[in-house]
Design a protein around this motif. Structure first.
Motif, PDB file in Angstrom:
ATOM      1  N   UNK A 257      10.733  -2.238  -8.921  1.00 47.58           N
ATOM      2  CA  UNK A 257      10.751  -2.487  -7.380  1.00 47.58           C
ATOM      3  C   UNK A 257       9.746  -3.300  -6.987  1.00 47.58           C
ATOM      4  N   UNK A 258       9.568  -3.950  -5.960  1.00 50.20           N
ATOM      5  CA  UNK A 258       8.551  -4.807  -5.514  1.00 50.20           C
ATOM      6  C   UNK A 258       8.485  -5.246  -4.417  1.00 50.20           C
TER       7      UNK A 258
ATOM      8  N   UNK B  73       0.788  -1.189   0.026  1.00 48.74           N
ATOM      9  CA  UNK B  73      -0.050  -0.070   0.212  1.00 48.74           C
ATOM     10  C   UNK B  73       0.862   1.363   0.039  1.00 48.74           C
ATOM     11  N   UNK B  74       1.958   1.163   0.696  1.00 51.13           N
ATOM     12  CA  UNK B  74       2.852   2.393   0.837  1.00 51.13           C
ATOM     13  C   UNK B  74       3.349   2.536  -0.716  1.00 51.13           C
ATOM     14  N   UNK B  75       3.712   1.808  -1.325  1.00 52.41           N
ATOM     15  CA  UNK B  75       4.135   1.970  -2.953  1.00 52.41           C
ATOM     16  C   UNK B  75       2.987   2.085  -3.663  1.00 52.41           C
TER      17      UNK B  75
ATOM     18  N   UNK C 137      14.021  -2.045  -1.060  1.00 53.70           N
ATOM     19  CA  UNK C 137      14.295  -1.138   0.131  1.00 53.70           C
ATOM     20  C   UNK C 137      13.573   0.383  -0.016  1.00 53.70           C
ATOM     21  N   UNK C 138      13.285   0.790   1.121  1.00 53.63           N
ATOM     22  CA  UNK C 138      12.693   2.279   1.042  1.00 53.63           C
ATOM     23  C   UNK C 138      11.174   2.110   0.992  1.00 53.63           C
ATOM     24  N   UNK C 139      10.440   1.031   1.401  1.00 52.58           N
ATOM     25  CA  UNK C 139       9.165   0.854   1.557  1.00 52.58           C
ATOM     26  C   UNK C 139       8.711   1.221   3.071  1.00 52.58           C
TER      27      UNK C 139
END
Length: 300
Positions: free
Chosen positions: A135-136, A94-96, A233-235
């Protein structure tokens, strides 16, 4: 309704007092609201030095009771770990705002999880080289026949990707790179989940629900005993807003918490059978957003 329970070494009366509301709000409009009972633990006596208020543990070392307690504790720990995995997996998607799903399969009945992980890591490196922004969130699932396959929630892929000097359909690039790893004609990378679910413009929240449910169901299981999912990374999801409402009933809290912003649709709405948990998941209407994007492209 109350009961005497062990809490931090003391016998306490467990009393329900109002509710706790947790709201998870994402920058892209994804929203989760959860309401659960709020409990207080009141010591059985006002004197903490009173020996009667302390829990006296009987040494059960080497007994069948100890074995039973350890087994129950292990099951409870595994369940909690699975719930955390499901929640974190869902929140990252959901963040992404991932709105596409890829599935990597084997033609052969490949039942070695470690080898599947190795193959996927190699495919991921190749995919990132072909599409640097790729990304995933991904997870490993065993098919009924025993073979492993991988689901990947990701950003909607461009229709064409540059591959070996020419532009190729994105799913064909994914398949070609997967077969570079697992062998010619030994697998596919196709868009969608089981039975063709999750085509383009699918709801990120529904993808999140599907992936988090199926990709974490074996989390901590004795057969695999390993983390069954991971992500780019970064999620990191945003911190939840937690509010306590003493003296408030579940019905009153639901009437206050019910909120559906304009242009949003309900993804999931439920109250459990015991009326001890209520949730509402919503998101911007993905079909409306897709139509709007298409209109802007035509206008341009």
């Amino acid at each position: 309704m109350s009961a005497m329970v062990k809490h931090k070494g003391f016998w306490c009366e467990k009393v329900q007092d109002g509710v706790t509301v947790r709201v998870q709000q994402f920058d892209n409009g994804q929203r989760e609201t959860l309401i659960q009972p709020r409990y207080l633990y009141i010591p059985g006596t006002s004197d903490p030095d009173d020996p009667d208020c302390h829990v006296v543990e009987v040494d059960q070392s080497g007994t069948l009771e100890e074995q039973r307690m350890l087994e129950e504790r292990a099951k409870r720990s595994a369940w909690k770990s699975g719930q955390r995995a499901k929640r974190n997996c869902r929140w990252k998607i959901k963040k992404a705002g991932f709105n596409e799903m890829l599935t990597l399969t084997y033609r052969a009945n490949q039942q070695d999880l470690a080898l599947c992980r190795k193959h996927f890591a190699a495919w991921l490196r190749k995919m990132r080289k072909a599409l640097p922004c790729f990304r995933g969130v991904w997870g490993f699932e065993r098919q009924e026949r025993g073979a492993w396959h991988v689901h990947v929630a990701c950003d909607r892929l461009p229709m064409l990707i540059q591959h070996k000097g020419v532009k190729v359909l994105s799913w064909k690039v994914g398949t070609a790179l997967w077969r570079d790893v697992v062998g010619v004609n030994n697998g596919l990378c196709f868009v969608g989940g089981k039975d063709g679910r999750f085509n383009r413009y699918r709801s990120p929240a529904k993808i999140a629900g599907y992936v988090s449910k199926y990709l974490t169901k074996d989390h901590g299981d004795g057969e695999t005993g390993a983390r069954m999912w991971d992500s780019s990374r970064g999620l990191t999801p945003p911190a939840a807003s937690i509010m306590h409402f003493p003296g408030t009933s579940m019905a009153e809290a639901i009437s206050l918490a019910w909120e559906l912003p304009e242009g949003h649709s309900v993804v999931q709405h439920m109250c459990n059978k015991l009326n001890t948990m209520w949730l509402l998941y919503s998101e911007p209407d993905p079909l409306g957003r897709a139509a709007n994007d298409a209109g802007m492209r035509r206008a341009a």
